[in-house]
Design a protein around this motif. Structure first.
Motif, PDB file in Angstrom:
ATOM      1  N   GLY A   1      -5.486   2.352  -3.506  1.00  0.00           N
ATOM      2  CA  GLY A   1      -5.193   1.512  -4.663  1.00  0.00           C
ATOM      3  C   GLY A   1      -4.933   2.355  -5.900  1.00  0.00           C
ATOM      4  O   GLY A   1      -3.959   2.136  -6.634  1.00  0.00           O
TER       5      GLY A   1
ATOM      6  N   GLY B   1      -1.962  -2.124  -6.786  1.00  0.00           N
ATOM      7  CA  GLY B   1      -2.943  -1.064  -6.597  1.00  0.00           C
ATOM      8  C   GLY B   1      -4.304  -1.428  -7.180  1.00  0.00           C
ATOM      9  O   GLY B   1      -5.341  -1.146  -6.579  1.00  0.00           O
TER      10      GLY B   1
ATOM     11  N   THR C   1      -5.887  -3.836  -4.883  1.00  0.00           N
ATOM     12  CA  THR C   1      -6.334  -3.104  -3.703  1.00  0.00           C
ATOM     13  C   THR C   1      -7.646  -2.386  -4.000  1.00  0.00           C
ATOM     14  O   THR C   1      -8.581  -2.404  -3.188  1.00  0.00           O
ATOM     15  CB  THR C   1      -5.272  -2.074  -3.294  1.00  0.00           C
ATOM     16  OG1 THR C   1      -4.011  -2.740  -3.197  1.00  0.00           O
ATOM     17  CG2 THR C   1      -5.607  -1.418  -1.986  1.00  0.00           C
ATOM     18  N   LEU C   2      -7.702  -1.762  -5.189  1.00  0.00           N
ATOM     19  CA  LEU C   2      -8.913  -1.068  -5.610  1.00  0.00           C
ATOM     20  C   LEU C   2     -10.104  -2.014  -5.578  1.00  0.00           C
ATOM     21  O   LEU C   2     -11.184  -1.675  -5.055  1.00  0.00           O
ATOM     22  CB  LEU C   2      -8.697  -0.534  -7.034  1.00  0.00           C
ATOM     23  CG  LEU C   2      -9.894   0.114  -7.722  1.00  0.00           C
ATOM     24  CD1 LEU C   2     -10.167   1.467  -7.106  1.00  0.00           C
ATOM     25  CD2 LEU C   2      -9.638   0.265  -9.212  1.00  0.00           C
TER      26      LEU C   2
ATOM     27  N   LEU D   1       0.858  -1.193   0.000  1.00  0.00           N
ATOM     28  CA  LEU D   1       0.000   0.000   0.000  1.00  0.00           C
ATOM     29  C   LEU D   1       0.892   1.240   0.000  1.00  0.00           C
ATOM     30  O   LEU D   1       1.988   1.211   0.546  1.00  0.00           O
ATOM     31  CB  LEU D   1      -0.858   0.018   1.275  1.00  0.00           C
ATOM     32  CG  LEU D   1      -2.085  -0.873   1.334  1.00  0.00           C
ATOM     33  CD1 LEU D   1      -2.829  -0.611   2.638  1.00  0.00           C
ATOM     34  CD2 LEU D   1      -3.006  -0.590   0.163  1.00  0.00           C
TER      35      LEU D   1
END
Lengths: 507, 503
Positions: free
Chosen positions: A262, A292, A295-296, A207
């Motif tokens: 993200g 990312g 993560t999004l 992150l």
């Protein structure tokens, strides 16, 4: 079959132990060490669904199980470890510390493969910690000053992450009254627990702000170690999220923050990556950028739980795609350093590079299509922003890959290492599979619109790249590790003003 | 006298009698002394296993001798006491072996091993005391029998350390005695009992009971090295390594911590202590000690001093667990008696090995020690990672239960203390491991006494005890959920302790 689950992590551990024994006993161990991920692959391919093994006397009462997500993670993790192992066999053949490398490599592997099966919080944490701490030995393998510095930062962030993680897990377990993953899913989750778990695994995922160890650790580790670090160990953090975040329940606050984080990672890390001269640092930033997107998707799952059933397969496919492509690219960097930037090396690297950039008919396009489909119709403001941002992100990745190919093309041949090309080519070719495995005929039936949408970032990037080369423009250089340099400078300043202990490791 | 009365006495005698004989032995009778020592240690272990089997089956072992009317010397082997007895008996065996190897060829060994045996006898007495009066007698005996061990080397530094040790512990003993006398005056007796005895006084004397609690805890808090009563512990580091190992893992520090457990659970009763609002201050004190000890440890270059401050911090985990109201916190605190002991004894054995083999006393001298002494350093690493709380090692189990116990008791801030402690533990242990494993060694060691021969990096008696205890660290964490683990025993005690308690 149940015994096989234990072998998944026991075999690498036993081999590692054999390896550090005196030389006479370890030769056999060294010969079969690259085969250590085989039990994992056998399980991933052949185990019946819902395989479960309870070991009530182990730790706090352990459970190992194979669900569908775990099977996919176990599969691609095993493949990357297996091929990287063979690569390492040749890559480190002449290395003076090859036994220490293999010992750390195998212990890290044991943790990484085992955690795909762990179905209780304590076992997952155990295997995750095993992987994290053993990987330290891979990071500082060369014992150079950069490696020691990278190792120190890796360890500091890892300890922070592990601590946040264990606190988060304790809260989850307390809330659920059970430490089994299955029991956690049903219980309502206190907000601090979600935050701590997110951050704890977030260090591994990279992150933003927790990513700083990544661009330092990847370039200093030997090539096969970077391949597993970037290709599969980052995914262990992702799997941690999938296992322990209350996905399917709404946690809009954390979710929105994760989505922002993200996107920030996707764009900023791509920008930082373009400003690199070392191909491995560039690839490390590319990993932060690609993680990312995952993560999004996880964030979106917390914001809009009703989308999660679609998001989960999308994230999983993305993980498979990125694992194979990124580890192939890393192995290819080693090939390029051995043979120089020859055309066949560049051609081989082109395949995973194109896949990352989401070129038509690659795994990247498949993963991105799935992700877009799953995100479609998500609530404002995301519903409006994402269709604009995602193609821009693809453009960023395409530029990053163009830069990578350029860097590799000017690489001169250092020679010396045989046997690297085969494992690399196998991994490159394997990278072609997931697209068809996931979408099958839908890939062939992709409409022209889809193909154009996937192609234009590549075209724009190519035009820009050619222009940059023609005009002999030079990119500014960003020191690897970005913010950590700033923090170190502040820290050194404080250190020199206040005399601190002599017991601390010198820089 | 029945067998059930005899057994606790036999446990005491198995170290007391050899101790007396050893005092009388001439210095040069090495074989006789060693045989006696080991005979005592192994006999004790056998007796303890008999007790364990009996207590698990519900058998009662107690013996009582009236000194004055209403003032009894009384021993009993209950579940809680046995946890400590077993730990001490096992670690005594290892420490004896280690001490035999460590003191080879040094003078005054008869004196040393004589007091060593007395010290263990006192520890056993503390563990099995069944009232505060008996507890106090053995508690003071422990002070007096450890003093000659601390000053064993006899140089100025040792004498100074010993004086500080005596000053602290005797003052603590006096404070403890005043608390005991006061309580005896109110109650007429000081017998330990499940659920406590102070509750019978009810709400009559809340203020007096609070002051007595303070006196008792301060009294045992000196040995348990609660901040700000911990000043003696780093000074006592002048003692030889086996003594430090015993002091930190089993005898002195642990006796203090065990005293806290007895006072809270069996004198006041955890529920009564909670109703008097005594647990929260204790939790805060323990937390402060945990953090302060770790912070001080960060800045020690002397390896044994770093370990000493680490003890200050780790022992308070026990006090913290006791102060967390609820069965899970209790389990966490009780079970930590064992991991703290075996991890710390391992670390001290290893520190002793570095000093005896290579002359390495400082963290800054440890570069490359792992290459020269891989097995010792492996044991040290296991102990250190256990302290940080990494699974599958023993320290993880107590951390896990303490964390859950804190949440159960509604004190989530304790999690922050545990987190800080883990990070600090990593910060002062990992650099040591880094130096030992990953830095090139020096051209020559400060004072290399013992040359390496094959896999034997040092003498066998120095090497085997830390390897054995390190293995226990791994196994007791790994098999925590099995029926014969310390964790299972802590569950047993807790079940008996919280008999009346329903959440």
């Amino acid at each position: 079959m149940e015994t096989l689950m234990i072998l998944v992590f026991l075999l690498p551990l036993v081999l590692a132990t054999v390896l550090i024994l005196p030389p006479s006993g370890s030769r056999l161990g060294l010969a079969i060490a690259p085969l250590a991920p085989l039990p994992a692959l056998l399980l991933a391919l052949g185990a019946p669904a819902g395989l479960t093994l309870d070991v009530p006397w182990l730790l706090l009462g352990s459970r190992y199980a194979l669900d569908e997500t775990g099977r996919v993670f176990l599969g691609f993790t095993g493949v990357v470890w297996l091929i990287s192992g063979f690569y390492a066999h040749f890559y480190l053949a002449a290395d003076e510390r090859y036994r220490s490398f293999w010992a750390f490599f195998l212990v890290t592997q044991a943790g990484n493969l085992g955690l795909c099966l762990a179905a209780d919080a304590a076992s997952f944490y155990l295997l995750f910690a095993l992987m994290t701490f053993a990987a330290y030995g891979l990071v500082i393998h060369t014992r150079s000053d950069e490696a020691r510095r990278a190792g120190r930062i890796y360890l500091i962030m890892a300890v922070m992450g592990e601590t946040a993680l264990v606190m988060g897990l304790l809260m989850l377990v307390h809330g659920a009254g059970s430490h089994y993953v299955a029991g956690l899913a049903a219980a309502p989750v206190p907000a601090p627990a979600i935050w701590l778990t997110t951050v704890g695994f977030g260090v591994k995922v990279g992150l933003p702000l927790l990513h700083m160890w990544l661009p330092l650790a990847h370039p200093v580790a030997p090539v096969p170690a970077s391949a597993v670090l970037s290709g599969v160990m980052l995914k262990a953090g992702l799997l941690g999220w999938l296992r322990f975040l209350p996905l399917g329940q709404a946690a809009p606050e954390v979710g929105a923050n994760l989505m922002v984080a993200g996107l920030a990672a996707a764009f900023l890390a791509a920008a930082a990556g373009i400003m690199q001269r070392d191909a491995k640092v560039l690839l490390a930033y590319s990993s932060v950028s690609q993680m990312g997107y995952m993560t999004l998707a996880v964030g979106a799952g917390l914001v809009a739980p009703q989308h999660w059933p679609l998001l989960l397969p999308a994230v999983t496919l993305y993980a498979v795609h990125h694992a194979l492509a990124k580890s192939a690219l890393f192995l290819g960097v080693g090939v390029a350093k051995a043979y120089g930037g020859r055309s066949w090396v560049l051609a081989g690297q082109c395949l995973p590079a194109l896949a990352l950039a989401g070129a038509p008919f690659t795994s990247g396009m498949a993963a991105k299509l799935e992700l877009k489909a799953a995100l479609a119709g998500i609530a404002a403001p995301w519903g409006e922003i994402l269709p604009w941002l995602l193609p821009l992100g693809a453009l960023g990745t395409a530029l990053l890959m163009a830069r990578l190919l350029f860097l590799l093309s000017v690489e001169s041949a250092h020679g010396g290492r045989r046997g690297l090309v085969l494992p690399w080519s196998v991994l490159v070719l394997l990278g072609l599979l997931p697209a068809w495995w996931a979408l099958g005929e839908r890939m062939l039936l992709a409409s022209t619109g889809v193909v154009i949408a996937a192609s234009w970032p590549l075209l724009v990037a190519s035009v820009l790249a050619v222009a940059v080369i023609r005009l002999r423009l030079r990119s500014p250089i960003l020191p690897a590790g970005d913010l950590v340099n700033l923090m170190e400078r502040l820290f050194t300043f404080r250190r020199s003003t206040a005399t601190l202990n002599a017991g601390e490791a010198p820089r | 006298m029945t067998a059930n009365e005899l057994l606790p006495l036999a446990v005491l005698a198995s170290s007391l009698l050899p101790g007396f004989v050893i005092f009388a032995l001439p210095e040069s009778w090495i074989t006789a002394r060693t045989t006696l020592n080991l005979f005592g240690a192994i006999t004790k272990l056998g007796l303890v296993f008999l007790l364990l089997a009996g207590v698990r089956g519900g058998e009662k072992y107690a013996v009582r001798y009236e000194v004055l009317p209403s003032l009894d010397l009384a021993l009993k082997a209950d579940a809680l006491g046995l946890l400590f007895v077993t730990l001490s008996a096992i670690l005594w065996l290892f420490t004896t072996l280690y001490a035999i190897g460590y003191l080879e060829k040094s003078p005054y060994r008869s004196r040393f091993f004589g007091f060593f045996s007395l010290c263990v006898t006192a520890t056993m007495g503390i563990a099995m005391a069944s009232n505060l009066f008996t507890f106090f007698i053995f508690y003071e005996l422990l002070t007096l029998s450890t003093y000659p061990l601390v000053v064993h080397r006899g140089n100025d530094k040792a004498m100074r350390g010993g004086t500080i040790y005596l000053a602290y512990t005797l003052t603590g003993g006096t404070v403890l005695l005043s608390g005991i006398v006061w309580l005896h005056h109110l109650l007429g007796h000081t017998e330990f009992a499940h659920g406590g005895i102070a509750a019978t006084l009810g709400a009559e004397y809340p203020l007096q009971l609070k002051i007595i609690f303070l006196l008792l805890i301060a009294g045992v808090g000196v040995k348990a090295a609660l901040v700000p009563l911990h000043g003696w512990l780093p000074q006592a580091m002048v003692a030889p390594a086996p003594v430090s190992a015993l002091l930190h893992a089993v005898a002195v520090v642990k006796a203090g911590a065990f005293g806290i457990v007895r006072i809270v659970y069996e004198v006041y009763g955890v529920e009564f202590a909670q109703s008097l609002n005594l647990l929260l201050p204790l939790a805060i004190l323990a937390s402060a000690t945990i953090v302060w000890g770790s912070v001080r440890a960060l800045f020690q270059d002397d390896l044994k001093k770093r370990l000493a401050y680490s003890t200050v911090s780790q022992v308070s985990y026990i006090a913290l667990g006791v102060a967390l109201f609820g069965p899970i916190g209790t389990i966490g605190g009780l079970v930590h008696l064992v991991p703290q002991g075996i991890m710390k004894i391992t670390l001290f054995f290893c520190a002793g090995n570095y000093a005896e083999t290579l002359g390495v006393h400082k963290v800054s001298e440890m570069d490359g020690a792992g290459r020269r002494m891989p097995l010792t350093t492996l044991a040290f690493s296991i102990g250190a990672f256990g302290m940080v709380g990494v699974p599958t090692l023993a320290g993880f189990i107590s951390k896990w239960y303490l964390g859950l116990g804190a949440l159960e008791a509604g004190m989530p801030w304790v999690l922050a203390v545990l987190a800080a402690s883990s990070v600090l533990n990593a910060a002062y242990f990992l650099p040591v491991l880094y130096r030992a494993w990953f830095r090139p060694g020096p051209a020559s060691w400060p004072e290399e006494h013992i040359a390496a021969r094959g896999w034997r990096e040092t003498s066998a008696l120095l090497l085997l005890p830390p390897l054995a205890t390190a293995m226990v660290v791994v196994l007791s964490g790994m098999f925590a959920a099995s029926a014969s683990s310390p964790l299972a025993w802590a569950h047993l005690i807790t079940d008996r302790e919280y008999l009346q308690w329903k959440p």
